[in-house]
Design an enzyme around this catalytic site. Structure first.
Site, short mmCIF file in Angstrom:
data_model
loop_
_atom_site.label_atom_id
_atom_site.label_comp_id
_atom_site.label_asym_id
_atom_site.label_seq_id
_atom_site.Cartn_x
_atom_site.Cartn_y
_atom_site.Cartn_z
N SER A 67 0.82 -1.20 0.00
CA SER A 67 0.00 0.00 0.00
C SER A 67 0.87 1.27 0.00
CB SER A 67 -0.97 -0.04 1.20
OG SER A 67 -1.99 0.90 1.07
N ASP A 114 -9.14 -6.64 -4.32
CA ASP A 114 -8.88 -5.49 -3.45
C ASP A 114 -9.98 -4.44 -3.64
OD1 ASP A 114 -7.83 -3.30 -2.07
OD2 ASP A 114 -5.78 -3.74 -2.68
N HIS A 134 -7.25 -6.27 0.22
CA HIS A 134 -6.10 -5.37 0.28
C HIS A 134 -5.01 -5.89 1.20
CE1 HIS A 134 -4.04 -1.64 -0.40
NE2 HIS A 134 -4.01 -1.34 0.88
#
Length: 386
Positions: free
Chosen positions: A86, A197, A225
């Site tokens: 991320s 995701d 995610h």
């Protein structure tokens, strides 16, 4: 622990995303360490258990300082695999720019991946623009997430307990282009797409890859995610593949790509795991994933009237009948393929039978605390001597 033979051991440096900390890698780190690899899973500033608060961390460089400090401390001849999730993608990009000689590869897991020609904030702007129907403005955003009683499973509960608010350092990141072609641009890169995701949609991940091509793209099906929590085994498999493919010793210049790929394929084995009495394929649930993570093929199955096989014991009249699923498997594989037969306990008799019927397809038979019959004596003899 699974022995990985002469394969090189790697140092994985795991970098978390916003609101998270080094704790979020606990599943993946354990699996990699069990395979003999070194893992550093650190807390960035004001994250995880780091004592600083978000308002005490003024710049992105300050936020990423624990990662920079770690890379500065490792020996000059050591190289690491940087893994960023991320928002951690921006952190590993900065680290690869500052320490190109110490980074063998940078792996982005559903992560922000900046472009060389643009400010790192551009990829953030594009992300928030894609979310414009849900987010009015990101200029002063602090990222967090709220409790949801409908998702109170253990991993989510742990995340709620350890989450920290995290800013995006918009002004600091937009002030300069941090990345160069000479350093970050030459770093080997891989991207792992999380296909389910809902926070960073697959389409946005693909857009970043299109804008900044990488050396390899891998996918994790049905992954949200937080792939390190929801799909740790799949993620480990990909990380080991990337490390072995892109981070090993450089091949000789006269070796073609096809030759290198053939050599890598030759190192992979097909393990056929055969359970003992009263058990089933389920008993290999710890070993099989570790072998697969190392890149090997694994076949596990239930012999007749075992595990969840529908037959009843009184319907199985002989060892050959009991072992038929194993014999069917060996009959089905290609004539030029060879497998490693592994038999546990009573399964030793099954793999002995299989090796006798398909000698050309068995590279080795491994008896794991197993019955091992003698060639000139009926198998029942060994049972009588227990």
């Amino acid at each position: 622990m699974v022995s990985m033979g002469e394969k090189k051991k790697h140092h994985f440096v795991m970098v978390h995303g916003s609101t998270m900390g080094g704790w979020c890698w606990f599943k993946v780190a354990s699996l990699l360490r069990e395979g003999g690899h070194k893992v550093s899973a650190l807390d960035l500033r004001a994250s995880g258990l780091d004592p600083a608060t978000a308002d005490q961390v003024a710049t992105f460089a300050d936020y990423t300082h624990p990662l920079i400090r770690l890379l500065h401390s490792i020996p000059a001849d050591e190289r690491v695999v940087l893994v960023g999730h991320s928002f951690g993608g921006l952190s590993i990009s900065l680290a690869a720019e500052m320490f190109p000689a110490k980074v063998s590869a940078a792996v982005f897991i559903a992560a922000f991946m900046p472009q060389l020609s643009k400010s790192p904030t551009d990829v953030l702007y594009q992300y928030f623009f894609a979310q414009k129907d849900r987010i009015e403005s990101w200029e002063d955003s602090v990222f967090t997430f709220k409790e949801d009683a409908s998702q109170m499973f253990p991993d989510y509960t742990l995340a709620i307990m350890l989450k920290r608010p995290a800013p995006f350092y918009r002004e600091d990141l937009s002030s300069q282009n941090l990345l160069s072609e000479e350093n970050y641009g030459r770093t080997k890169k891989a991207y792992i797409v999380c296909k389910d995701d809902q926070l960073m949609k697959e389409s946005f991940q693909r857009w970043m890859i299109e804008m900044s091509p990488v050396d390899e793209v891998l996918e994790i099906e049905d992954s949200d995610h937080m792939a390190m929590l929801s799909r740790p085994l799949d993620l480990c498999h990909h990380l080991l593949h990337i490390a072995e493919t892109h981070c090993s010793r450089k091949p000789s210049t006269n070796q073609t790509r096809d030759q290198r790929e053939r050599e890598m394929d030759e190192k992979k084995q097909h393990f056929v795991l055969v359970h003992g009495s009263c058990h089933g394929a389920w008993c290999w649930f710890k070993l099989a994933p570790l072998l697969r993570m190392a890149g090997h093929e694994v076949s596990v199955f239930d012999l007749k009237a075992s595990g969840i096989h529908p037959a009843m014991p009184d319907q199985v009249v002989s060892v050959a009948d009991y072992s038929q699923p194993l014999l069917d498997l060996l009959d089905s594989i290609a004539a030029d393929e060879r497998v490693v037969l592994v038999g546990h306990s009573f399964g030793g008799l099954s793999i002995a039978l299989a090796a006798d019927k398909f000698p050309a397809k068995v590279s080795v038979a491994v008896f794991l605390a197993a019955f091992m019959p003698q060639p000139s004596i009926p198998p029942s003899h060994i049972l009588h001597n227990v």
